[in-house]
Structure formats: C-alpha cells, structure tokens
Design a protein around this motif. Structure first.
Motif, PDB file in Angstrom:
ATOM      1  N   THR A 144       0.801  -1.225   0.000  1.00 59.11           N
ATOM      2  CA  THR A 144       0.000   0.000   0.000  1.00 59.11           C
ATOM      3  C   THR A 144       0.831   1.270   0.000  1.00 59.11           C
ATOM      4  O   THR A 144       0.262   2.361  -0.157  1.00 59.11           O
ATOM      5  N   GLY A 145       2.149   1.176   0.174  1.00 59.04           N
ATOM      6  CA  GLY A 145       2.934   2.405   0.170  1.00 59.04           C
ATOM      7  C   GLY A 145       4.322   2.240   0.744  1.00 59.04           C
ATOM      8  O   GLY A 145       4.845   1.129   0.884  1.00 59.04           O
ATOM      9  N   ILE A 146       4.928   3.369   1.115  1.00 64.04           N
ATOM     10  CA  ILE A 146       6.311   3.402   1.567  1.00 64.04           C
ATOM     11  C   ILE A 146       6.448   2.837   2.976  1.00 64.04           C
ATOM     12  O   ILE A 146       5.534   2.962   3.803  1.00 64.04           O
ATOM     13  N   VAL A 147       7.600   2.194   3.255  1.00 54.20           N
ATOM     14  CA  VAL A 147       7.872   1.602   4.569  1.00 54.20           C
ATOM     15  C   VAL A 147       9.134   2.182   5.192  1.00 54.20           C
ATOM     16  O   VAL A 147       9.123   2.633   6.338  1.00 54.20           O
ATOM     17  N   GLY A 148      10.269   2.149   4.468  1.00 52.68           N
ATOM     18  CA  GLY A 148      11.515   2.637   5.042  1.00 52.68           C
ATOM     19  C   GLY A 148      12.706   2.299   4.185  1.00 52.68           C
ATOM     20  O   GLY A 148      12.590   2.122   2.969  1.00 52.68           O
ATOM     21  N   LYS A 149      13.876   2.171   4.832  1.00 49.02           N
ATOM     22  CA  LYS A 149      15.122   1.909   4.118  1.00 49.02           C
ATOM     23  C   LYS A 149      15.968   0.921   4.912  1.00 49.02           C
ATOM     24  O   LYS A 149      16.025   0.984   6.139  1.00 49.02           O
ATOM     25  N   VAL A 150      16.616  -0.003   4.203  1.00 47.18           N
ATOM     26  CA  VAL A 150      17.459  -1.006   4.847  1.00 47.18           C
ATOM     27  C   VAL A 150      18.638  -0.318   5.538  1.00 47.18           C
ATOM     28  O   VAL A 150      19.352   0.477   4.925  1.00 47.18           O
ATOM     29  N   LYS A 151      18.836  -0.667   6.818  1.00 48.83           N
ATOM     30  CA  LYS A 151      19.937  -0.070   7.598  1.00 48.83           C
ATOM     31  C   LYS A 151      21.131  -1.010   7.693  1.00 48.83           C
ATOM     32  O   LYS A 151      22.243  -0.643   7.336  1.00 48.83           O
ATOM     33  N   ILE A 152      20.910  -2.239   8.192  1.00 49.47           N
ATOM     34  CA  ILE A 152      21.993  -3.212   8.322  1.00 49.47           C
ATOM     35  C   ILE A 152      21.479  -4.588   7.914  1.00 49.47           C
ATOM     36  O   ILE A 152      20.281  -4.857   7.966  1.00 49.47           O
ATOM     37  N   CYS A 153      22.418  -5.463   7.535  1.00 50.40           N
ATOM     38  CA  CYS A 153      22.051  -6.823   7.093  1.00 50.40           C
ATOM     39  C   CYS A 153      23.066  -7.823   7.617  1.00 50.40           C
ATOM     40  O   CYS A 153      24.224  -7.498   7.865  1.00 50.40           O
ATOM     41  N   ASN A 154      22.599  -9.065   7.777  1.00 54.81           N
ATOM     42  CA  ASN A 154      23.509 -10.201   7.834  1.00 54.81           C
ATOM     43  C   ASN A 154      23.051 -11.183   6.760  1.00 54.81           C
ATOM     44  O   ASN A 154      22.291 -10.821   5.859  1.00 54.81           O
ATOM     45  N   ARG A 155      23.472 -12.406   6.837  1.00 58.40           N
ATOM     46  CA  ARG A 155      23.182 -13.336   5.738  1.00 58.40           C
ATOM     47  C   ARG A 155      21.694 -13.605   5.575  1.00 58.40           C
ATOM     48  O   ARG A 155      21.206 -13.747   4.451  1.00 58.40           O
ATOM     49  N   HIS A 156      20.955 -13.676   6.689  1.00 59.31           N
ATOM     50  CA  HIS A 156      19.567 -14.125   6.614  1.00 59.31           C
ATOM     51  C   HIS A 156      18.536 -13.102   7.090  1.00 59.31           C
ATOM     52  O   HIS A 156      17.339 -13.343   6.949  1.00 59.31           O
TER      53      HIS A 156
END
Length: 278
Positions: A144-156
């Motif tokens: 339905t619309g905008i949520v946010g932005k990826v900040k940090i990640c690991n493998r899963h």
C-alpha cells in the motif's frame, strides 16, 4: 489383556444397556418413516456443519501460504508496473527512456519478523539478508505504500529504518499541486506524518495524494506516501503545515518489498565525483 477383560466384566451391565439402546434405536429408525426421515435430516445437518467447520479450519491453516503467494504475485506486478511507468514517464513526447533505465528497479519480497511503532526511532526486521541480495540503503515498500530503508544486514536478516523514525526523510510530491516537499514523522502518531516545504501559495486540499518524487535514487517515483489529512499554515513561515494519513498500516505489516535500484551505484559515483571537483 487381563485388564481389558476385567474392565468388561466390571462394566458388563452398562455395556449391555448401551447395546440394547443401540438395537432399540436401530429398530425405531427402520420401522418408522417419520423417525427415519428425522434421523437422516438431523444427521445430514450435523454432518454438513462438521464439514463446514473442517473446511474453515483447513482454509485458516492455509492462510499463511495464501498470503505468501499473494505477496509474490504483488512483487511481480510491482516490478512490471514500475517498468511501464519508467518506460513512459511524464515527459516531452520526443523523450523515451532506454530499457536499462526503465528496468532499473528490482523487487524482493520479504516477511516481517519484528516491528516497532511505539518509539521515537522505530525499526523493522525482515527474513531476507545478503544471501538474498539485500544491501544497506535499499528502499522498502509495502503493498500500500512506503515503509523505510534497509539499515543493516547479515546473511539471513535485515533491519529497516522505518519511516516512523525521527531522522527518516523522503522526497515527496503532491500530485495535484505538482510540488516537491519532504515527508517526515513527528514522533507522535504512527499513522500520521508531516509534509514540509510546500509553499503556502500552492493549492492543497484534504485527500490529495502524496507520492515519492523523482528526485531520489532509493524509491521508484510514484509510490504512495499518504493522503492529506489536514492543511494549515506554519506560524511566521511561508509554508503549509500539512499532516498526512500514512498509506501503510504499520500495525499489521506482514510482507514488504525490498527495492534495489540497479543503477544507483553508477549515479552516486558520478554525483560524488562532481562534489569532489567543486
């Protein structure tokens, strides 16, 4: 075996009573048309009710898979819709985007495994990480619309900076007024955000749609941010005081789409080169 035999001996009178009751019931049903019809109508009604309950339970247990299938289908449709919009943008007739530019956005569907809305700075955790091609800086939207932005990640897993964050800004456009502003949460109501930097001379009405603008490399343009809830004038300012109803309901967020701009590194590299030469 001996315990079973002892139980039968102890309960022989009760077992005989039940057996005689069954035999009597059988003879009543088979010798009376009225009771026979009543029995079959009643048994059919209860059998149908049990079947309906069984089907309802079966459908409920399949809802998770149904939701996942719908999210995957929405992912495909979002990608196709974005491609069509980028191939034919609102531009002079002689302009035509090349296929690489039109197909620069790639979508990855992910399930929300944690989500906060009660803090000044809120985050969302999803079940996709670097093994699925997710990288920090990618945009995240919902059906339905905008949520946010990826900040940090690991493998899963990946953690997303929600739009319900005091430092999250998104370049947004009022469709009717064709005016660019900035959407930002004020930390109060998780259903509302502020739209800033819209000149007070621009006409703004309740219900006007606000979408992501063309002036960012994180989100595809045209993703719904929200709709105007109220319009005022900031004291001693030349801008409207605009409050939006967020298009995304963060209270029941289940699936999201991570958006990868395949041309973003190339664009940012060129812009950084220009900044370095100033």
């Amino acid at each position: 075996m001996g315990e079973l035999f002892d139980f039968i001996v102890r309960s022989r009178n009760f077992i005989l009573f039940v057996l005689l009751e069954v035999i009597c019931f059988y003879f009543i049903i088979n010798t009376s048309n009225y009771w026979s019809a009543t029995y079959f109508n009643t048994s059919n009604r209860y059998a149908a009710q049990m079947l309906a309950w069984s089907n309802a339970v079966g459908e409920y247990t399949q809802l998770r898979q149904v939701n996942a299938d719908l999210a995957t289908e929405n992912q495909r449709l979002n990608q196709e819709l974005t491609r069509l919009k980028q191939a034919q943008p609102a531009a002079p007739a002689q302009y035509k985007a090349d296929s690489l530019f039109a197909n620069r956005f790639k979508y990855t569907v992910a399930k929300v495994v944690n989500n906060t809305t009660q803090f000044a700075n809120n985050y969302i955790t999803i079940d996709k990480g670097t093994d699925d091609g997710i990288q920090p800086g990618m945009g995240v939207i919902s059906p339905t619309g905008i949520v946010g932005k990826v900040k940090i990640c690991n493998r899963h897993f990946s953690v997303i900076t929600s739009i319900l964050h005091s430092e999250f800004l998104v370049s947004s456009k009022l469709i009717k007024a064709n005016e660019i502003g900035t959407a930002r949460w004020d930390g109060v109501d998780p259903n509302l955000v502020k739209l800033r930097d819209i000149s007070r001379i621009k006409p703004v009405s309740k219900g006007d749609s606000v979408v992501t603008s063309e002036f960012n490399s994180t989100f595809p343009p045209g993703i719904l941010v929200g709709r105007v809830r109220s319009v005022g004038v900031e004291p001693n300012q030349t801008f409207h005081d605009i409050t939006l109803n967020l298009s995304t309901n963060f209270g029941n967020l289940a699936f999201v789409y991570v958006v990868q701009n395949l041309l973003r590194p190339e664009q940012e590299q060129l812009e950084k080169q220009l900044e370095a030469e100033k």
